[in-house]
Design a protein around this motif. Structure first.
Motif, PDB file in Angstrom:
ATOM      1  N   GLU A  23       0.765  -1.126   0.447  1.00  0.00           N
ATOM      2  CA  GLU A  23       0.072  -0.096  -0.469  1.00  0.00           C
ATOM      3  C   GLU A  23       0.590   0.931   0.122  1.00  0.00           C
ATOM      4  N   GLU A  33       4.075   1.505  -1.370  1.00  0.00           N
ATOM      5  CA  GLU A  33       4.519   1.240  -2.395  1.00  0.00           C
ATOM      6  C   GLU A  33       4.241   2.140  -3.265  1.00  0.00           C
ATOM      7  N   ARG A  34       2.374   2.197  -3.476  1.00  0.00           N
ATOM      8  CA  ARG A  34       1.497   2.531  -4.582  1.00  0.00           C
ATOM      9  C   ARG A  34       0.993   3.496  -4.212  1.00  0.00           C
ATOM     10  N   GLU A  35       1.140   4.367  -2.926  1.00  0.00           N
ATOM     11  CA  GLU A  35       1.042   5.721  -2.191  1.00  0.00           C
ATOM     12  C   GLU A  35       1.947   6.590  -2.282  1.00  0.00           C
ATOM     13  N   HIS A  71       5.270   5.917  -4.423  1.00  0.00           N
ATOM     14  CA  HIS A  71       6.080   5.934  -5.631  1.00  0.00           C
ATOM     15  C   HIS A  71       7.296   5.521  -5.197  1.00  0.00           C
TER      16      HIS A  71
END
Length: 115
Positions: A68, A70-72, A74
């Protein structure tokens, strides 16, 4: 970067000595090490990244997963884990533990000598 003419800023003897080594070329003279700014100090990048890393660590402690985060943010999972490990170890050695003494007079005087 501003360029200055050597004959305008250097003593004549120093200018003559430099001309023995270099003539008509550009010469960079770096600042002394003590006057150099560390990476990101002038631009504010260092502070911004420290705040971001603290935010990532707080989110992780609140239950967010590495994927989570990582996605938020970047970032790679490895980068997220490095941030978490670094801040977790810093938190473990924090000096603001509840058992610290705030007042100098909290200690009892000790007498030297025989008992």
């Amino acid at each position: 970067m501003n360029y200055k003419n050597g004959k305008d800023v250097l003593p004549p003897r120093l200018l003559e000595e430099l001309q023995r080594y270099i003539q008509g070329e550009l010469l960079y003279i770096p600042k002394p090490q003590s006057e150099r700014a560390a990476w990101g100090e002038k631009s504010g990048s260092r502070v911004m990244i420290e705040r971001r890393n603290e935010e990532i660590f707080r989110h992780y402690e609140d239950g967010r997963t590495v994927p989570e985060l990582e996605r938020e943010y970047h970032l790679s999972g490895e980068s997220i884990r490095k941030i978490i490990v670094k801040l977790r170890s810093a938190a473990a050695f924090a000096l603001n533990a509840p058992d610290t003494v705030d007042k100098a007079d909290a200690y009892e005087p000790v007498r030297a000598g025989k008992r």
